[in-house]
Design a protein around this motif. Sequence first.
Motif, short mmCIF file in Angstrom:
data_model
loop_
_atom_site.label_atom_id
_atom_site.label_comp_id
_atom_site.label_asym_id
_atom_site.label_seq_id
_atom_site.Cartn_x
_atom_site.Cartn_y
_atom_site.Cartn_z
N LYS A 140 0.82 -1.20 0.00
CA LYS A 140 0.00 0.00 0.00
C LYS A 140 0.86 1.26 0.00
N LYS A 141 0.27 2.34 -0.50
CA LYS A 141 0.84 3.68 -0.35
C LYS A 141 -0.30 4.63 0.03
N ALA A 142 0.05 5.70 0.73
CA ALA A 142 -0.94 6.69 1.13
C ALA A 142 -0.94 7.84 0.12
N GLU A 143 -2.11 8.14 -0.41
CA GLU A 143 -2.26 9.25 -1.35
C GLU A 143 -3.16 10.30 -0.73
N PHE A 144 -2.64 11.53 -0.63
CA PHE A 144 -3.38 12.61 0.01
C PHE A 144 -3.99 13.54 -1.04
N ILE A 145 -5.26 13.88 -0.84
CA ILE A 145 -6.03 14.66 -1.80
C ILE A 145 -6.57 15.91 -1.13
N GLY A 146 -6.48 17.03 -1.83
CA GLY A 146 -7.00 18.29 -1.30
C GLY A 146 -6.39 19.45 -2.02
N VAL A 147 -6.40 20.63 -1.40
CA VAL A 147 -5.69 21.77 -1.96
C VAL A 147 -4.25 21.35 -2.19
N ALA A 148 -3.74 21.63 -3.39
CA ALA A 148 -2.49 21.00 -3.84
C ALA A 148 -1.33 21.15 -2.86
N GLU A 149 -1.10 22.37 -2.38
CA GLU A 149 0.06 22.55 -1.50
C GLU A 149 -0.13 21.83 -0.16
N ARG A 150 -1.37 21.69 0.28
CA ARG A 150 -1.63 20.94 1.52
C ARG A 150 -1.42 19.45 1.30
N ALA A 151 -1.82 18.97 0.12
CA ALA A 151 -1.62 17.55 -0.19
C ALA A 151 -0.12 17.22 -0.23
N ILE A 152 0.67 18.15 -0.79
CA ILE A 152 2.13 17.96 -0.82
C ILE A 152 2.68 17.86 0.60
N PHE A 153 2.29 18.82 1.44
CA PHE A 153 2.79 18.89 2.80
C PHE A 153 2.33 17.67 3.60
N ALA A 154 1.08 17.22 3.38
CA ALA A 154 0.55 16.07 4.11
C ALA A 154 1.36 14.81 3.80
N ALA A 155 1.63 14.58 2.51
CA ALA A 155 2.41 13.39 2.13
C ALA A 155 3.83 13.48 2.68
N PHE A 156 4.40 14.67 2.63
CA PHE A 156 5.75 14.89 3.15
C PHE A 156 5.79 14.62 4.66
N ALA A 157 4.79 15.15 5.40
CA ALA A 157 4.72 14.94 6.84
C ALA A 157 4.53 13.46 7.18
N PHE A 158 3.71 12.78 6.41
CA PHE A 158 3.47 11.35 6.66
C PHE A 158 4.77 10.56 6.52
N ASP A 159 5.53 10.84 5.45
CA ASP A 159 6.80 10.13 5.25
C ASP A 159 7.75 10.35 6.42
N ILE A 160 7.83 11.59 6.88
CA ILE A 160 8.72 11.91 8.00
C ILE A 160 8.29 11.17 9.27
N ILE A 161 7.00 11.25 9.61
CA ILE A 161 6.51 10.64 10.84
C ILE A 161 6.68 9.12 10.80
N TYR A 162 6.35 8.52 9.68
CA TYR A 162 6.45 7.05 9.58
C TYR A 162 7.90 6.60 9.73
N ARG A 163 8.81 7.31 9.07
CA ARG A 163 10.22 6.95 9.17
C ARG A 163 10.73 7.10 10.61
N GLU A 164 10.43 8.26 11.22
CA GLU A 164 10.91 8.52 12.57
C GLU A 164 10.31 7.54 13.57
N MET A 165 9.03 7.21 13.37
CA MET A 165 8.37 6.27 14.28
C MET A 165 9.09 4.93 14.29
#
Length: 235
Positions: free
Chosen positions: A93-118
């Motif tokens: 699976k992969k997580a795909e974030f949908i919404g206002v474009a810049e928020r979707a970018i930031f959401a995916a970026f934040a998810f990658d960071i949190i998952y890795r650090e966790m």
Amino acid sequence: MSNKRKALKKIAKCLELSNSSNINEAAQAIKMAQSLMRKYGLGQDDIDFIGLGKTTSETILPSIINQSILKIIRSINRKFAVECVLINYKGLKKAEFIGVAERAIFAAFAFDIIYREMNQEIGQFKNSLSGSGNEQTVISKRVNSFLAGWIEGAIEKLPQLDTIDNYDKKMSNFIDNEFKNLDREQFKKQMAEAIATMTQDYEKGVQKGKKINIAQPVSSNQPKPKAKPKKLSNL
């Protein structure tokens, strides 16, 4: 060439720039495109539509998503006013974030960071318990407590972006409608039982989670994920 035709060419150029891996550049390009559309008489629906996009996170997830991952996703959805769709990827699976474009970018970026650090923090915590002489059940309980605390701390560190179109109110109404028959007393009992199983490692996890840096890249060589804003068919 008419002014409107020139504007349409500029809008098309902005849409190309909105695919930039640079978050600020992509956001600025979308705002410029929206401004031009407003100036030349395109409707508000068209202007809103052009700002929508989707970004797929770089993280490859297991085929079965556990509650910890779901909690992170729900928190990012709420904080950034986006929606997440879990898409299939080579049997995983992969997580795909949908919404206002810049928020979707930031959401995916934040998810990658949190998952890795966790995963890094949990690995380190498990290693710290090796040789402790504790039974496996005790170790599992301590690890789960630390993980629960770490996620709470990391979520607290996420920025709270301005809400869009009464997003919080709509979500609240939806939840009230979906769970209107929820036995709240039973829910409170379940929460109390869950808290009772936590060890002092929960607080350690909270403090560790609060140290997460969302601005930090997933790796030094990895670009931030690209958004894929939708384009109007008449452009």
